[in-house]
Design a protein around this motif. Structure first.
Motif, PDB file in Angstrom:
ATOM      1  N   ASN A  40       0.835  -1.206   0.000  1.00 48.23           N
ATOM      2  CA  ASN A  40       0.000   0.000   0.000  1.00 48.23           C
ATOM      3  C   ASN A  40       0.870   1.257   0.000  1.00 48.23           C
ATOM      4  OD1 ASN A  40      -1.762   2.001   2.183  1.00 48.23           O
ATOM      5  ND2 ASN A  40      -2.613   1.440   0.209  1.00 48.23           N
ATOM      6  N   TYR A  71       1.336   8.667  -6.413  1.00 47.34           N
ATOM      7  CA  TYR A  71       1.212  10.099  -6.131  1.00 47.34           C
ATOM      8  C   TYR A  71       2.491  10.884  -6.414  1.00 47.34           C
ATOM      9  CZ  TYR A  71      -3.259   8.804  -4.150  1.00 47.34           C
ATOM     10  OH  TYR A  71      -4.541   8.319  -3.987  1.00 47.34           O
ATOM     11  N   ASP A 109       8.587   9.993  -0.652  1.00 49.12           N
ATOM     12  CA  ASP A 109       8.506  10.283  -2.080  1.00 49.12           C
ATOM     13  C   ASP A 109       8.592  11.776  -2.317  1.00 49.12           C
ATOM     14  OD1 ASP A 109       5.793  11.562  -2.203  1.00 49.12           O
ATOM     15  OD2 ASP A 109       5.136   9.600  -1.487  1.00 49.12           O
ATOM     16  N   PHE A 134     -11.215   8.672   3.114  1.00 45.76           N
ATOM     17  CA  PHE A 134     -10.641  10.020   3.024  1.00 45.76           C
ATOM     18  C   PHE A 134      -9.643  10.109   1.880  1.00 45.76           C
ATOM     19  CE2 PHE A 134      -7.428  13.220   3.751  1.00 45.76           C
ATOM     20  CZ  PHE A 134      -8.232  14.342   3.870  1.00 45.76           C
ATOM     21  N   ALA A 161      -7.071  13.087   0.034  1.00 46.86           N
ATOM     22  CA  ALA A 161      -6.542  14.441   0.213  1.00 46.86           C
ATOM     23  C   ALA A 161      -6.945  15.335  -0.961  1.00 46.86           C
ATOM     24  CB  ALA A 161      -5.023  14.385   0.350  1.00 46.86           C
ATOM     25  N   GLY A 175      -9.507   5.635  -1.031  1.00 46.20           N
ATOM     26  CA  GLY A 175      -9.301   6.081   0.344  1.00 46.20           C
ATOM     27  C   GLY A 175      -9.474   4.962   1.357  1.00 46.20           C
ATOM     28  N   LEU A 198      -5.110   3.168   3.298  1.00 46.35           N
ATOM     29  CA  LEU A 198      -4.405   3.608   4.507  1.00 46.35           C
ATOM     30  C   LEU A 198      -5.168   3.257   5.785  1.00 46.35           C
ATOM     31  CD1 LEU A 198      -2.809   7.078   3.617  1.00 46.35           C
ATOM     32  CD2 LEU A 198      -1.661   4.894   3.969  1.00 46.35           C
TER      33      LEU A 198
HETATM   34  P1  ADP Z   1      -6.319   5.764  -2.323  1.00 42.52           P
HETATM   35  O1  ADP Z   1      -4.904   5.942  -2.778  1.00 42.52           O
HETATM   36  O2  ADP Z   1      -7.004   4.575  -2.934  1.00 42.52           O
HETATM   37  O3  ADP Z   1      -7.139   7.008  -2.470  1.00 42.52           O
HETATM   38  P2  ADP Z   1      -5.325   5.400   0.445  1.00 42.52           P
HETATM   39  O4  ADP Z   1      -6.141   5.073   1.651  1.00 42.52           O
HETATM   40  O5  ADP Z   1      -4.167   4.518   0.146  1.00 42.52           O
HETATM   41  O6  ADP Z   1      -6.356   5.451  -0.753  1.00 42.52           O
HETATM   42  O7  ADP Z   1      -4.792   6.884   0.636  1.00 42.52           O
HETATM   43  C1  ADP Z   1      -5.670   7.887   1.139  1.00 42.52           C
HETATM   44  C2  ADP Z   1      -5.312   9.241   0.572  1.00 42.52           C
HETATM   45  O8  ADP Z   1      -4.060   9.678   1.100  1.00 42.52           O
HETATM   46  C3  ADP Z   1      -5.125   9.262  -0.927  1.00 42.52           C
HETATM   47  O9  ADP Z   1      -6.341   9.436  -1.587  1.00 42.52           O
HETATM   48  C4  ADP Z   1      -4.197  10.461  -1.123  1.00 42.52           C
HETATM   49  O10 ADP Z   1      -4.954  11.650  -1.111  1.00 42.52           O
HETATM   50  C5  ADP Z   1      -3.349  10.437   0.133  1.00 42.52           C
HETATM   51  N1  ADP Z   1      -2.039   9.795  -0.064  1.00 42.52           N
HETATM   52  C6  ADP Z   1      -1.674   8.536   0.295  1.00 42.52           C
HETATM   53  N2  ADP Z   1      -0.392   8.308   0.006  1.00 42.52           N
HETATM   54  C7  ADP Z   1       0.090   9.444  -0.543  1.00 42.52           C
HETATM   55  C8  ADP Z   1       1.387   9.860  -1.039  1.00 42.52           C
HETATM   56  N3  ADP Z   1       2.431   9.039  -1.025  1.00 42.52           N
HETATM   57  N4  ADP Z   1       1.492  11.126  -1.523  1.00 42.52           N
HETATM   58  C9  ADP Z   1       0.435  11.956  -1.541  1.00 42.52           C
HETATM   59  N5  ADP Z   1      -0.794  11.636  -1.082  1.00 42.52           N
HETATM   60  C10 ADP Z   1      -0.970  10.396  -0.599  1.00 42.52           C
END
Ligand code: ADP
Length: 271
Positions: free
Chosen positions: A156, A164, A198, A216, A218, A230, A233
């Motif tokens: 993940n 991203y 990253d 959630f 971002a 979302g 994580l």
């Molecule tokens: P998804 O990627 O399917 O939306 P996740 O639960 O893995 O779901 O991540 C939640 C949110 O956190 C993402 O939608 C993104 O906005 C933010 N996010 C996660 N990892 C990163 C990253 N490495 N850089 C920037 N934003 C991230």
């Protein structure tokens, strides 16, 4: 005596309100349980047909006799059904989490090998975006973990880092010992710290707290037009915590994001 009657009526009214409130709470709990059950049952039912679709798409792609256009169609079926499969697995994990059935089966293992394998599996995706991938593993890192679940955590974090981070960026994975180091250079106690950094689009500071909540996403992801659910994580955090660990996110100096996972050292783990 009117006073007494009035007081009695007020008391009776309070009783009625309380009873109505208790009934509401009971009904909401029941609805919530039904929602969880629906998600679990539907996800479970969708799972096998998707697996069948994937298998046949793979067979078509591996076999001879497809022209370029047919190959392109089979490729789309394969990719879209793989995506659906991941979504269903995530929904099932959340259902397991809610019913207390997200089991982790920890055993002593070395984090080093698991990290190397995970990074190797994400290299192709990173290279396709011209991202550099660096790994720094300090000494033997003994932890007690469920290898399948911990791989899920690494997958993940790595797939997010790749997803991203725009073309030409960098992903850096570093793991080390923040505990006592023995005479042989091995991590003896304390915690193992793993960071996945990253140079990507980053996450606004005021959104860091919600990052691990279900569904959630971002604002930076929305603005960049990058799709996701979302869910990853939220599951990742639950798995890390089931191992007695912690996870958090912070902005990286110079742009991008750093995720940090801390796990307790298990001195019994083999090198
Ligand atoms: P998804 O990627 O399917 O939306 P996740 O639960 O893995 O779901 O991540 C939640 C949110 O956190 C993402 O939608 C993104 O906005 C933010 N996010 C996660 N990892 C990163 C990253 N490495 N850089 C920037 N934003 C991230």
């Amino acid at each position: 005596s009117t006073d007494v009657t009035e007081r009695r009526e007020m008391a009776a009214e309070r009783e009625r309100l309380l009873a109505a409130e208790r009934e509401q709470v009971r009904r909401l709990r029941e609805l919530d349980r039904m929602k969880d059950e629906l998600v679990a049952v539907v996800s479970h039912e969708i799972r096998s047909p998707i697996a069948v679709i994937r298998t046949y798409a793979d067979m078509l792609l591996d076999g001879p006799g497809l022209d370029d256009e047919q190959r392109m169609f089979a490729g789309v079926i394969d990719r879209r059904s793989t995506h659906l499969q991941h979504l269903v697995e995530d929904l099932l994990d959340l259902a397991r989490l809610d019913s207390g059935q997200l089991a982790v089966d920890p055993r002593p293992l070395s984090l080093n090998r698991l990290v190397r394998q995970a990074v190797d599996d994400h290299r192709a995706a990173a290279e396709a975006k011209h991202l550099s991938v660096e790994v720094g593993l300090e000494r033997h890192l003994p932890v007690s973990a469920d290898p399948v679940r911990l791989r899920q955590v690494l997958d993940n974090l790595l797939s997010n880092a790749v997803k991203y981070t725009p073309e030409g960026g960098a992903v850096t994975v570093i793991a080390g010992c923040s505990g006592r180091i023995g005479g042989d250079g091995e991590c003896r106690s304390g915690t193992v710290t793993l960071t996945v950094a990253d140079t990507g689009i980053g996450i606004p500071a005021e959104e860091h707290e919600q990052l691990f909540s279900r569904f959630f996403r971002a604002s930076s992801a929305h603005e960049a037009g990058i799709k996701g659910t979302g869910l990853g994580l939220a599951i990742t955090k639950a798995i890390v915590e089931a191992h007695g660990g912690t996870i958090d996110a912070a902005p990286r100096d110079g742009g991008g994001t750093v995720f940090t996972v801390r796990l307790p050292v298990d001195p019994a783990a083999p090198a």
